[in-house]
Design an enzyme around this catalytic site. Structure first.
Site, PDB file in Angstrom:
ATOM      1  N   GLY A   4       4.322   0.158  -0.081  1.00 47.72           N
ATOM      2  CA  GLY A   4       3.031  -0.297  -0.659  1.00 47.72           C
ATOM      3  C   GLY A   4       1.641   0.356  -0.437  1.00 47.72           C
ATOM      4  O   GLY A   4       1.605   1.835  -0.030  1.00 47.72           O
ATOM      5  N   ARG A   5       0.521  -0.193  -1.181  1.00 50.82           N
ATOM      6  CA  ARG A   5      -0.168   0.668  -0.725  1.00 50.82           C
ATOM      7  C   ARG A   5      -0.605   0.993   0.419  1.00 50.82           C
ATOM      8  O   ARG A   5      -1.518   1.511   1.208  1.00 50.82           O
ATOM      9  CB  ARG A   5      -1.654  -0.359  -1.671  1.00 50.82           C
ATOM     10  CG  ARG A   5      -1.638  -0.399  -3.277  1.00 50.82           C
ATOM     11  CD  ARG A   5      -2.359  -1.138  -3.987  1.00 50.82           C
ATOM     12  NE  ARG A   5      -3.941  -0.287  -4.010  1.00 50.82           N
ATOM     13  CZ  ARG A   5      -3.877   1.182  -4.541  1.00 50.82           C
ATOM     14  NH1 ARG A   5      -3.603   1.323  -5.628  1.00 50.82           N
ATOM     15  NH2 ARG A   5      -5.126   1.498  -4.496  1.00 50.82           N
ATOM     16  N   LYS A   6       0.049  -0.535   2.124  1.00 54.88           N
ATOM     17  CA  LYS A   6      -1.262  -0.052   2.684  1.00 54.88           C
ATOM     18  C   LYS A   6      -0.433   1.466   3.533  1.00 54.88           C
ATOM     19  O   LYS A   6      -1.229   2.556   4.041  1.00 54.88           O
ATOM     20  CB  LYS A   6      -0.854  -1.551   3.489  1.00 54.88           C
ATOM     21  CG  LYS A   6      -0.579  -1.566   4.970  1.00 54.88           C
ATOM     22  CD  LYS A   6      -0.004  -2.302   5.953  1.00 54.88           C
ATOM     23  CE  LYS A   6       1.120  -1.821   6.135  1.00 54.88           C
ATOM     24  NZ  LYS A   6       2.184  -2.065   7.430  1.00 54.88           N
ATOM     25  N   THR A   7       1.080   1.524   3.200  1.00 59.74           N
ATOM     26  CA  THR A   7       1.687   2.784   3.895  1.00 59.74           C
ATOM     27  C   THR A   7       1.354   3.615   3.058  1.00 59.74           C
ATOM     28  O   THR A   7       1.196   4.382   3.790  1.00 59.74           O
ATOM     29  CB  THR A   7       3.617   2.289   3.856  1.00 59.74           C
ATOM     30  OG1 THR A   7       3.696   1.180   4.186  1.00 59.74           O
ATOM     31  CG2 THR A   7       4.006   3.638   3.932  1.00 59.74           C
ATOM     32  N   LEU A  13      -2.229   4.854   4.367  1.00 53.32           N
ATOM     33  CA  LEU A  13      -1.646   5.365   5.879  1.00 53.32           C
ATOM     34  C   LEU A  13      -1.893   6.453   5.637  1.00 53.32           C
ATOM     35  O   LEU A  13      -1.366   7.284   6.445  1.00 53.32           O
ATOM     36  CB  LEU A  13      -1.170   4.367   6.405  1.00 53.32           C
ATOM     37  CG  LEU A  13      -1.341   4.282   8.130  1.00 53.32           C
ATOM     38  CD1 LEU A  13      -2.245   4.381   9.227  1.00 53.32           C
ATOM     39  CD2 LEU A  13      -0.057   3.944   9.269  1.00 53.32           C
TER      40      LEU A  13
END
Length: 205
Positions: free
Chosen positions: A122-125, A128
């Site tokens: 998702g956008r979080k990963t 990162l």
């Protein structure tokens, strides 16, 4: 309230406290981009202290993305058996590895629109990966970043993706890649949404 000034005031205090902390998070310290991405997929809803040794064992057994792409589900599941959502994570690990090999020649893409096509990412990963692997500007918003940003009324959002969008408008780019580590370490120290407890943690010991 000038939200940029308010954010910087809070962030700089938190960075002074948590910047020197020598604690490895699950998405840090890997010697290749694919390991960092897979470890981050594994870390969802799991403690870093749990994720890192399991990821190290996984990468010892499957020491290339191609090997992981061809791994058997039950073998990966056996390694991840003590983790939350182990079946979903095992499936995503194999599918993500296969997708990267098939669509990106085994290379980790450096654009967020490409990264989020990868199963389990998702956008979080994705953010990162952008900041850790490709040294690009990205705001990785997990539950800690989302919670702290709302507790201090920097944003008023319902989920991490909304928080990322709002923080992009508020925070100068040079701080983007630094937010996650500092707020995660801070968030791990404070449960709940009590602003006073968060501020207490920033006081000198």
């Amino acid at each position: 309230m000038n939200k940029t000034k308010e954010f910087l005031k809070i962030f700089k205090k938190a960075e002074k406290k948590y910047g020197p902390v020598d604690k490895r998070l699950a998405g840090e310290g890997w010697n290749s981009g694919w390991k960092m991405l897979i470890a981050t997929i594994m870390s969802a809803q799991s403690r870093d202290e749990t994720t890192i040794p399991i990821a190290e064992y996984l990468f010892d057994k499957y020491d290339s993305l191609d090997k992981l792409a061809n791994a058997k589900f039950n073998e990966v599941l056996k390694i991840l058996k003590s983790m939350n959502y182990n079946r979903t994570k095992s499936k995503h690990i194999i599918e993500a590895s296969r997708f990267i090999c098939d669509n990106f020649n085994g290379e980790i893409p450096d654009e967020i629109d490409e990264l989020v096509k990868i199963p389990g990412v998702g956008r979080k990963t994705a953010n990162l990966v952008l900041s850790e692997v490709h040294k690009k500007d990205g705001i990785c918003v997990d539950t800690h970043v989302h919670r702290i940003s709302n507790v201090f009324e920097i944003v008023n959002t319902k989920n991490p993706d909304e928080t990322e969008i709002e923080l992009r408008k508020i925070v100068p780019k040079k701080y983007w890649s630094r937010i996650n580590r500092i707020f995660v370490l801070w968030g791990k120290d404070v449960s709940g949404r009590d602003k006073g407890k968060f501020l207490d943690k920033l006081k000198s010991n």
